[in-house]
Scaffold this motif. Structure first.
Motif, PDB file in Angstrom:
ATOM      1  N   VAL A   1      37.456  13.356  69.487  1.00 30.13           N
ATOM      2  CA  VAL A   1      37.873  11.872  68.383  1.00 30.13           C
ATOM      3  C   VAL A   1      37.380  12.228  67.824  1.00 30.13           C
ATOM      4  N   GLN A   2      38.505  12.440  66.341  1.00 32.74           N
ATOM      5  CA  GLN A   2      38.951  14.076  65.132  1.00 32.74           C
ATOM      6  C   GLN A   2      38.716  13.134  63.878  1.00 32.74           C
ATOM      7  N   ALA A   3      38.634  13.052  62.810  1.00 32.35           N
ATOM      8  CA  ALA A   3      38.209  12.091  61.786  1.00 32.35           C
ATOM      9  C   ALA A   3      38.413  13.256  61.042  1.00 32.35           C
ATOM     10  N   LYS A   4      40.170  13.123  60.150  1.00 34.76           N
ATOM     11  CA  LYS A   4      40.327  14.076  59.276  1.00 34.76           C
ATOM     12  C   LYS A   4      40.973  13.066  57.888  1.00 34.76           C
ATOM     13  N   ALA A   5      40.170  13.563  56.935  1.00 32.70           N
ATOM     14  CA  ALA A   5      41.098  13.172  55.334  1.00 32.70           C
ATOM     15  C   ALA A   5      41.307  14.013  54.421  1.00 32.70           C
ATOM     16  N   ALA A   6      42.729  13.469  54.086  1.00 36.41           N
ATOM     17  CA  ALA A   6      43.305  14.623  53.587  1.00 36.41           C
ATOM     18  C   ALA A   6      42.679  15.563  51.661  1.00 36.41           C
ATOM     19  N   GLY A   7      42.607  16.449  52.361  1.00 40.63           N
ATOM     20  CA  GLY A   7      42.118  17.721  50.539  1.00 40.63           C
ATOM     21  C   GLY A   7      40.813  17.153  50.785  1.00 40.63           C
ATOM     22  N   HIS A   8      40.175  17.439  52.179  1.00 43.30           N
ATOM     23  CA  HIS A   8      38.076  17.019  51.950  1.00 43.30           C
ATOM     24  C   HIS A   8      37.934  17.754  52.969  1.00 43.30           C
ATOM     25  N   GLY A   9      38.154  17.028  54.548  1.00 46.58           N
ATOM     26  CA  GLY A   9      38.051  18.314  55.371  1.00 46.58           C
ATOM     27  C   GLY A   9      38.017  17.488  56.892  1.00 46.58           C
TER      28      GLY A   9
ATOM     29  N   THR B   1      32.031  10.690  65.133  1.00 46.00           N
ATOM     30  CA  THR B   1      32.202  12.602  64.428  1.00 46.00           C
ATOM     31  C   THR B   1      30.866  12.385  63.437  1.00 46.00           C
ATOM     32  N   GLN B   2      30.731  13.782  63.068  1.00 44.71           N
ATOM     33  CA  GLN B   2      30.118  13.829  61.844  1.00 44.71           C
ATOM     34  C   GLN B   2      31.135  13.231  60.478  1.00 44.71           C
ATOM     35  N   MET B   3      30.129  12.683  59.507  1.00 45.04           N
ATOM     36  CA  MET B   3      30.554  12.136  58.230  1.00 45.04           C
ATOM     37  C   MET B   3      32.154  13.241  58.047  1.00 45.04           C
ATOM     38  N   VAL B   4      32.637  12.814  56.810  1.00 46.94           N
ATOM     39  CA  VAL B   4      33.717  13.680  56.270  1.00 46.94           C
ATOM     40  C   VAL B   4      33.398  12.957  55.036  1.00 46.94           C
ATOM     41  N   ALA B   5      32.881  13.571  54.000  1.00 48.97           N
ATOM     42  CA  ALA B   5      32.988  13.203  52.382  1.00 48.97           C
ATOM     43  C   ALA B   5      34.519  12.796  51.598  1.00 48.97           C
ATOM     44  N   VAL B   6      34.721  11.370  51.196  1.00 49.45           N
ATOM     45  CA  VAL B   6      35.064  11.091  50.526  1.00 49.45           C
ATOM     46  C   VAL B   6      35.785  10.749  48.540  1.00 49.45           C
ATOM     47  N   GLY B   7      34.346  11.183  48.723  1.00 41.26           N
ATOM     48  CA  GLY B   7      34.140  10.719  47.298  1.00 41.26           C
ATOM     49  C   GLY B   7      34.100   9.107  47.153  1.00 41.26           C
ATOM     50  N   ASP B   8      34.150   8.717  45.597  1.00 41.88           N
ATOM     51  CA  ASP B   8      34.135   7.108  45.278  1.00 41.88           C
ATOM     52  C   ASP B   8      35.498   7.056  44.859  1.00 41.88           C
ATOM     53  N   GLY B   9      36.884   8.119  44.900  1.00 41.56           N
ATOM     54  CA  GLY B   9      38.173   7.198  44.067  1.00 41.56           C
ATOM     55  C   GLY B   9      39.124   7.097  45.507  1.00 41.56           C
ATOM     56  N   GLU B  10      40.340   7.517  44.984  1.00 40.20           N
ATOM     57  CA  GLU B  10      41.205   6.902  46.365  1.00 40.20           C
ATOM     58  C   GLU B  10      41.026   8.280  47.548  1.00 40.20           C
ATOM     59  N   PHE B  11      41.422   7.717  48.782  1.00 42.48           N
ATOM     60  CA  PHE B  11      41.235   8.940  49.747  1.00 42.48           C
ATOM     61  C   PHE B  11      42.276   8.102  50.740  1.00 42.48           C
ATOM     62  N   GLN B  12      42.472   9.231  51.922  1.00 44.16           N
ATOM     63  CA  GLN B  12      43.464   8.798  53.135  1.00 44.16           C
ATOM     64  C   GLN B  12      42.925   9.691  54.430  1.00 44.16           C
ATOM     65  N   VAL B  13      42.633   8.934  55.221  1.00 44.67           N
ATOM     66  CA  VAL B  13      42.044   9.280  56.079  1.00 44.67           C
ATOM     67  C   VAL B  13      42.744   9.031  57.523  1.00 44.67           C
ATOM     68  N   THR B  14      42.937  10.041  58.636  1.00 40.61           N
ATOM     69  CA  THR B  14      42.961   9.632  59.560  1.00 40.61           C
ATOM     70  C   THR B  14      42.344   9.625  60.870  1.00 40.61           C
ATOM     71  N   ALA B  15      42.438   9.291  62.437  1.00 40.84           N
ATOM     72  CA  ALA B  15      41.419   9.671  63.512  1.00 40.84           C
ATOM     73  C   ALA B  15      42.204   9.525  64.749  1.00 40.84           C
ATOM     74  N   CYS B  16      42.019  10.597  65.388  1.00 42.81           N
ATOM     75  CA  CYS B  16      43.060  10.851  66.850  1.00 42.81           C
ATOM     76  C   CYS B  16      42.043  10.341  67.900  1.00 42.81           C
ATOM     77  N   ALA B  17      42.104   9.447  68.577  1.00 41.00           N
ATOM     78  CA  ALA B  17      41.219  10.438  70.358  1.00 41.00           C
ATOM     79  C   ALA B  17      42.437  11.244  70.849  1.00 41.00           C
ATOM     80  N   ILE B  18      42.090  12.239  71.202  1.00 37.81           N
ATOM     81  CA  ILE B  18      43.157  13.147  71.764  1.00 37.81           C
ATOM     82  C   ILE B  18      41.679  13.372  73.845  1.00 37.81           C
ATOM     83  N   PRO B  19      42.971  12.843  74.883  1.00 37.67           N
ATOM     84  CA  PRO B  19      41.940  13.474  75.634  1.00 37.67           C
ATOM     85  C   PRO B  19      42.258  14.292  76.789  1.00 37.67           C
ATOM     86  N   GLN B  20      41.044  14.392  77.683  1.00 39.41           N
ATOM     87  CA  GLN B  20      40.962  15.977  78.206  1.00 39.41           C
ATOM     88  C   GLN B  20      42.634  16.089  79.089  1.00 39.41           C
ATOM     89  N   ALA B  21      42.571  17.179  78.954  1.00 41.46           N
ATOM     90  CA  ALA B  21      44.268  17.246  79.099  1.00 41.46           C
ATOM     91  C   ALA B  21      44.072  17.697  80.926  1.00 41.46           C
TER      92      ALA B  21
END
Length: 202
Positions: free
Chosen positions: A140-148, A162-182
């Motif tokens: 499982v993946q968490a990705k925040a644009a411009g953050h980590g 996942t562990q946390m990704v800091a996004v600050g207290d303003g606007e943010f865009q985040v994506t979560a993905c489910a990645i099955p094992q091949a």
């Protein structure tokens, strides 16, 4: 029977078993037997026992407060410094930092076979991703644009976050993905969900 002593004073002996004569008024009280506590000492012992009982009760209350869930979380926060919010949350466990307490979720009800969700804590200013219907080896993946980005793998059972990704207290865009094992015959394919600060977090 009357007996005479040396100064010719007559003394009448008491009968066997008869009670001892009462002390005359004004005569001193008999001394306590050796080893018996005085009334003052007995009062002091009772006072000390009361103080000891209070100390034990207070100590028990303090110990109980430490072993409660709140105390346990505080100990984890202390051992995992620096603490949140903001950038200090990045890469940390949201449960250990207490960020899960106010967190809200974005989890699509349809087209979501792995029950993938994004979690957002406004207090901690951080997000993380969670999967609930995966398999060991899936990621499982968490990705925040411009953050980590943070990734986690299911090691047993069917869920992981996942562990946390800091996004600050303003606007943010985040994506979560489910990645099955091949090669494991997963019931779903790699897919993602997206959210922002304007999402209807619940």
């Amino acid at each position: 029977m009357t007996m005479s002593n040396d100064d010719n004073t007559s003394v009448t002996p008491s009968e066997p078993g008869s009670p001892s004569p009462a002390p005359e008024p004004g005569s001193p009280s008999p001394a306590p037997e050796p080893g018996s506590p005085s009334p003052e000492n007995r009062r002091g012992w009772r006072s000390n026992a009361t103080v000891l009982a209070l100390v034990v009760a207070v100590t028990g209350t303090v110990v109980a407060s430490v072993v409660t869930p709140l105390g346990d979380r505080l100990m984890k926060v202390i051992l995992d410094e620096p603490t949140c919010p903001g950038e200090a949350c990045d890469g940390k466990n949201p449960k250990n930092q207490g960020c899960a307490e106010d967190a809200k979720s974005f989890k699509p009800e349809t087209g979501n076979p792995a029950m993938l969700s994004l979690r957002y804590s406004k207090d901690c200013q951080a997000v993380w991703a969670k999967i609930e219907r995966g398999n060991p080896g899936d990621q499982v993946q968490a990705k925040a644009a411009g953050h980590g980005e943070r990734n986690a793998e299911i090691t047993y059972d069917d869920d992981q976050f996942t562990q946390m990704v800091a996004v600050g207290d303003g606007e943010f865009q985040v994506t979560a993905c489910a990645i099955p094992q091949a090669g494991r015959g997963s019931k779903y394919e790699h897919y993602c969900i997206q959210a922002s600060e304007a999402t209807a977090w619940r």
